[in-house]
Structure formats: structure tokens, C-alpha cells
Design a protein around this motif. Structure first.
Motif, PDB file in Angstrom:
ATOM      1  N   THR A  99       0.846  -1.194   0.000  1.00 36.41           N
ATOM      2  CA  THR A  99       0.000   0.000   0.000  1.00 36.41           C
ATOM      3  C   THR A  99       0.879   1.241   0.000  1.00 36.41           C
ATOM      4  OG1 THR A  99      -1.943   1.027   1.026  1.00 36.41           O
ATOM      5  CG2 THR A  99      -0.243   0.212   2.524  1.00 36.41           C
ATOM      6  N   LEU A 100       0.277   2.353  -0.280  1.00 36.95           N
ATOM      7  CA  LEU A 100       1.001   3.617  -0.249  1.00 36.95           C
ATOM      8  C   LEU A 100       1.368   3.943   1.196  1.00 36.95           C
ATOM      9  CD1 LEU A 100      -1.386   5.503  -2.668  1.00 36.95           C
ATOM     10  CD2 LEU A 100       0.861   4.557  -3.227  1.00 36.95           C
ATOM     11  N   ALA A 101       2.588   4.371   1.410  1.00 39.84           N
ATOM     12  CA  ALA A 101       3.078   4.614   2.772  1.00 39.84           C
ATOM     13  C   ALA A 101       2.248   5.663   3.504  1.00 39.84           C
ATOM     14  CB  ALA A 101       4.545   5.029   2.737  1.00 39.84           C
ATOM     15  N   TYR A 102       1.702   6.638   2.792  1.00 40.44           N
ATOM     16  CA  TYR A 102       0.939   7.679   3.457  1.00 40.44           C
ATOM     17  C   TYR A 102      -0.476   7.227   3.837  1.00 40.44           C
ATOM     18  CZ  TYR A 102      -1.096   8.730  -1.161  1.00 40.44           C
ATOM     19  OH  TYR A 102      -1.729   8.654  -2.376  1.00 40.44           O
ATOM     20  N   ASN A 103      -0.874   6.023   3.421  1.00 39.14           N
ATOM     21  CA  ASN A 103      -2.194   5.505   3.761  1.00 39.14           C
ATOM     22  C   ASN A 103      -2.137   4.833   5.139  1.00 39.14           C
ATOM     23  OD1 ASN A 103      -4.779   4.511   3.837  1.00 39.14           O
ATOM     24  ND2 ASN A 103      -4.675   3.511   1.827  1.00 39.14           N
ATOM     25  N   VAL A 104      -1.940   5.644   6.151  1.00 36.60           N
ATOM     26  CA  VAL A 104      -1.731   5.170   7.524  1.00 36.60           C
ATOM     27  C   VAL A 104      -2.929   4.373   8.031  1.00 36.60           C
ATOM     28  CG1 VAL A 104      -1.277   5.923   9.895  1.00 36.60           C
ATOM     29  CG2 VAL A 104      -0.184   7.097   7.980  1.00 36.60           C
ATOM     30  N   ARG A 105      -4.120   4.795   7.668  1.00 40.60           N
ATOM     31  CA  ARG A 105      -5.324   4.083   8.101  1.00 40.60           C
ATOM     32  C   ARG A 105      -5.308   2.630   7.588  1.00 40.60           C
ATOM     33  NH1 ARG A 105     -10.944   6.695   6.686  1.00 40.60           N
ATOM     34  NH2 ARG A 105     -10.918   7.524   8.781  1.00 40.60           N
ATOM     35  N   ALA A 106      -4.940   2.442   6.331  1.00 36.66           N
ATOM     36  CA  ALA A 106      -4.889   1.086   5.768  1.00 36.66           C
ATOM     37  C   ALA A 106      -3.797   0.268   6.447  1.00 36.66           C
ATOM     38  CB  ALA A 106      -4.648   1.145   4.262  1.00 36.66           C
ATOM     39  N   VAL A 107      -2.618   0.851   6.624  1.00 35.68           N
ATOM     40  CA  VAL A 107      -1.514   0.134   7.279  1.00 35.68           C
ATOM     41  C   VAL A 107      -1.946  -0.327   8.667  1.00 35.68           C
ATOM     42  CG1 VAL A 107       0.833   0.345   8.202  1.00 35.68           C
ATOM     43  CG2 VAL A 107       0.279   1.322   5.956  1.00 35.68           C
ATOM     44  N   ARG A 108      -2.559   0.542   9.423  1.00 33.06           N
ATOM     45  CA  ARG A 108      -3.021   0.197  10.776  1.00 33.06           C
ATOM     46  C   ARG A 108      -4.066  -0.928  10.722  1.00 33.06           C
ATOM     47  NH1 ARG A 108      -3.736   5.043  12.683  1.00 33.06           N
ATOM     48  NH2 ARG A 108      -5.814   5.264  11.847  1.00 33.06           N
ATOM     49  N   SER A 109      -4.981  -0.854   9.770  1.00 33.01           N
ATOM     50  CA  SER A 109      -6.019  -1.867   9.625  1.00 33.01           C
ATOM     51  C   SER A 109      -5.414  -3.230   9.288  1.00 33.01           C
ATOM     52  CB  SER A 109      -7.003  -1.444   8.526  1.00 33.01           C
ATOM     53  OG  SER A 109      -7.965  -2.435   8.312  1.00 33.01           O
ATOM     54  N   TYR A 110      -4.441  -3.244   8.368  1.00 37.46           N
ATOM     55  CA  TYR A 110      -3.790  -4.507   7.999  1.00 37.46           C
ATOM     56  C   TYR A 110      -3.033  -5.094   9.181  1.00 37.46           C
ATOM     57  CZ  TYR A 110      -4.810  -2.773   3.292  1.00 37.46           C
ATOM     58  OH  TYR A 110      -5.429  -2.278   2.173  1.00 37.46           O
ATOM     59  N   GLU A 111      -2.390  -4.250   9.957  1.00 39.10           N
ATOM     60  CA  GLU A 111      -1.679  -4.735  11.145  1.00 39.10           C
ATOM     61  C   GLU A 111      -2.652  -5.324  12.159  1.00 39.10           C
ATOM     62  OE1 GLU A 111       2.301  -1.904  11.137  1.00 39.10           O
ATOM     63  OE2 GLU A 111       0.507  -1.183  12.182  1.00 39.10           O
ATOM     64  N   ARG A 122      11.365   3.067  -1.276  1.00 36.41           N
ATOM     65  CA  ARG A 122      11.444   4.518  -1.450  1.00 36.41           C
ATOM     66  C   ARG A 122      11.189   4.898  -2.905  1.00 36.41           C
ATOM     67  NH1 ARG A 122      11.349   6.347   3.597  1.00 36.41           N
ATOM     68  NH2 ARG A 122      12.790   5.249   4.936  1.00 36.41           N
ATOM     69  N   GLN A 123      10.105   5.563  -3.140  1.00 37.60           N
ATOM     70  CA  GLN A 123       9.726   6.083  -4.451  1.00 37.60           C
ATOM     71  C   GLN A 123      10.130   5.166  -5.607  1.00 37.60           C
ATOM     72  OE1 GLN A 123      11.206  10.085  -4.701  1.00 37.60           O
ATOM     73  NE2 GLN A 123       9.957  10.758  -2.993  1.00 37.60           N
ATOM     74  N   PRO A 124       9.588   3.944  -5.640  1.00 39.33           N
ATOM     75  CA  PRO A 124       9.974   3.030  -6.715  1.00 39.33           C
ATOM     76  C   PRO A 124       9.559   3.572  -8.084  1.00 39.33           C
ATOM     77  CG  PRO A 124       8.097   2.176  -5.513  1.00 39.33           C
ATOM     78  CD  PRO A 124       8.575   3.386  -4.776  1.00 39.33           C
ATOM     79  N   PRO A 125      10.379   3.354  -9.099  1.00 39.48           N
ATOM     80  CA  PRO A 125      10.092   3.909 -10.422  1.00 39.48           C
ATOM     81  C   PRO A 125       8.810   3.354 -11.039  1.00 39.48           C
ATOM     82  CG  PRO A 125      12.007   2.468 -10.495  1.00 39.48           C
ATOM     83  CD  PRO A 125      11.622   2.621  -9.058  1.00 39.48           C
ATOM     84  N   THR A 126       8.347   2.196 -10.566  1.00 39.26           N
ATOM     85  CA  THR A 126       7.118   1.613 -11.102  1.00 39.26           C
ATOM     86  C   THR A 126       5.867   2.239 -10.506  1.00 39.26           C
ATOM     87  OG1 THR A 126       7.215  -0.102  -9.406  1.00 39.26           O
ATOM     88  CG2 THR A 126       8.193  -0.623 -11.559  1.00 39.26           C
ATOM     89  N   ASN A 127       6.032   3.085  -9.489  1.00 41.31           N
ATOM     90  CA  ASN A 127       4.882   3.732  -8.849  1.00 41.31           C
ATOM     91  C   ASN A 127       4.705   5.124  -9.452  1.00 41.31           C
ATOM     92  OD1 ASN A 127       2.973   4.845  -7.194  1.00 41.31           O
ATOM     93  ND2 ASN A 127       4.167   4.717  -5.324  1.00 41.31           N
ATOM     94  N   PRO A 128       3.628   5.325 -10.221  1.00 37.79           N
ATOM     95  CA  PRO A 128       3.439   6.625 -10.891  1.00 37.79           C
ATOM     96  C   PRO A 128       3.259   7.796  -9.910  1.00 37.79           C
ATOM     97  CG  PRO A 128       1.514   5.223 -11.188  1.00 37.79           C
ATOM     98  CD  PRO A 128       2.555   4.384 -10.508  1.00 37.79           C
ATOM     99  N   GLU A 129       2.864   7.521  -8.673  1.00 39.09           N
ATOM    100  CA  GLU A 129       2.689   8.611  -7.710  1.00 39.09           C
ATOM    101  C   GLU A 129       4.017   9.059  -7.111  1.00 39.09           C
ATOM    102  OE1 GLU A 129      -0.501   8.697  -4.931  1.00 39.09           O
ATOM    103  OE2 GLU A 129      -1.575   7.124  -5.987  1.00 39.09           O
ATOM    104  N   ARG A 130       5.063   8.293  -7.361  1.00 38.88           N
ATOM    105  CA  ARG A 130       6.392   8.627  -6.843  1.00 38.88           C
ATOM    106  C   ARG A 130       6.406   8.821  -5.337  1.00 38.88           C
ATOM    107  NH1 ARG A 130       9.827   6.915 -10.518  1.00 38.88           N
ATOM    108  NH2 ARG A 130       9.792   8.083 -12.425  1.00 38.88           N
ATOM    109  N   CYS A 131       5.633   8.007  -4.638  1.00 36.84           N
ATOM    110  CA  CYS A 131       5.657   8.047  -3.181  1.00 36.84           C
ATOM    111  C   CYS A 131       6.114   6.678  -2.686  1.00 36.84           C
ATOM    112  CB  CYS A 131       4.289   8.396  -2.621  1.00 36.84           C
ATOM    113  SG  CYS A 131       3.028   7.190  -2.983  1.00 36.84           S
ATOM    114  N   ASP A 132       6.463   6.604  -1.423  1.00 45.59           N
ATOM    115  CA  ASP A 132       6.929   5.340  -0.852  1.00 45.59           C
ATOM    116  C   ASP A 132       5.792   4.325  -0.791  1.00 45.59           C
ATOM    117  OD1 ASP A 132       9.252   6.749  -0.463  1.00 45.59           O
ATOM    118  OD2 ASP A 132       9.174   6.696   1.729  1.00 45.59           O
ATOM    119  N   LEU A 133       6.184   3.072  -0.922  1.00 46.35           N
ATOM    120  CA  LEU A 133       5.262   1.958  -0.751  1.00 46.35           C
ATOM    121  C   LEU A 133       5.721   1.146   0.449  1.00 46.35           C
ATOM    122  CD1 LEU A 133       4.994   0.695  -4.444  1.00 46.35           C
ATOM    123  CD2 LEU A 133       3.403   2.186  -3.222  1.00 46.35           C
ATOM    124  N   VAL A 134       4.770   0.565   1.173  1.00 46.69           N
ATOM    125  CA  VAL A 134       5.126  -0.330   2.266  1.00 46.69           C
ATOM    126  C   VAL A 134       4.597  -1.716   1.953  1.00 46.69           C
ATOM    127  CG1 VAL A 134       5.347   1.422   4.063  1.00 46.69           C
ATOM    128  CG2 VAL A 134       3.120   0.403   3.628  1.00 46.69           C
TER     129      VAL A 134
END
Length: 135
Positions: A99-111, A122-134
């Protein structure tokens, strides 16, 4: 359809009835809310994709597209049920999601369901949003 508060008692049998047998098929289900009025309301979807019989793993994807339905437990309930189906019926050893790293609500729910944070890309080139993925 997943998301109805009554399907939890059926659990994996509910998913089993909806899934075509065979490893070549993804498990894709709608998440509907049946506690919001007379008719079911589509609030999102959930999928197990990339099923591997050889490696006994799959990747999960969840979307709650209806903003008013976020935080109501529909996604969490659907994740629990689909994980139970994957582990108990498909005998998977691993289900992963990203998931997108800034989606804290989703990360918490999955945990809360039992997923463990394994890393951050860190900002993988395959992610068009250029944000971190967790993962």
C-alpha cells in the motif's frame, strides 16, 4: 459479495461458493454494505491475485472506493475472511499486500488483522505517484 455483517459466520464457505476452482483464477469479490438501507451498497472490492500453487502464496488488494464507508470495518472484515479462505482452503503459506506509505489508516487496519510491515520501498520507479510503498 463481502461486507455484509452477516457473512462473517459463513467465513471461508462464503468465499468458496463464489470462487471458481483452480489456481489460474484470481479470487475477486465485491464488498457491499447491507446495513445502510434496503438495498446493498457497493463500497469496494477485494482480490487475491497471482495465486501460486508451487509457492503457496498470493497477493491481496483491497479498495474501499466509497469514502463514506471507510473506517466502518468493511475492508477489515473482508481481509479477515479472504485471508482465512486463503490459508485454510487454498493452503497458502503467505499472503502479501502493498500500500502507499501515506495511507496510515490502511496500514493500521492490515496490522490489526495480523499483517506485519516488512519494508518500505522509497519512491519506486514503477509507482506513478512517486511516493513510498510499504510491504
Amino acid at each position: 459479495t463481502v461486507g455484509d455483517r452477516d457473512w462473517r459466520s459463513a467465513g471461508p464457505q462464503f468465499v468458496r461458493d463464489k470462487h471458481e476452482n483452480g489456481w489460474e483464477h484470481d479470487v475477486t469479490l465485491a464488498i457491499e454494505a447491507t446495513d445502510q438501507g434496503d438495498q446493498p451498497v457497493l463500497v469496494g472490492n477485494i482480490v487475491l491475485r497471482g495465486l501460486s500453487a508451487e509457492h503457496r502464496n498470493a497477493e491481496m488488494g483491497v479498495t474501499i472506493g466509497d469514502a463514506e464507508s471507510r473506517g466502518q470495518g468493511y475492508g477489515k472484515d473482508a481481509v479477515r475472511t479472504l485471508c482465512r479462505y486463503g490459508f485454510e482452503d487454498l493452503d497458502l503459506h503467505r499472503i502479501e499486500l502493498t500500500t502507499l506509505a501515506y495511507n496510515v489508516r490502511a496500514v493500521r487496519s492490515y496490522e490489526q488483522v495480523g499483517f506485519v510491515l516488512e519494508g518500505r520501498r522509497r519512491q519506486p520507479p514503477t509507482n506513478p505517484e512517486r511516493c513510498d510503498l510499504v510491504d
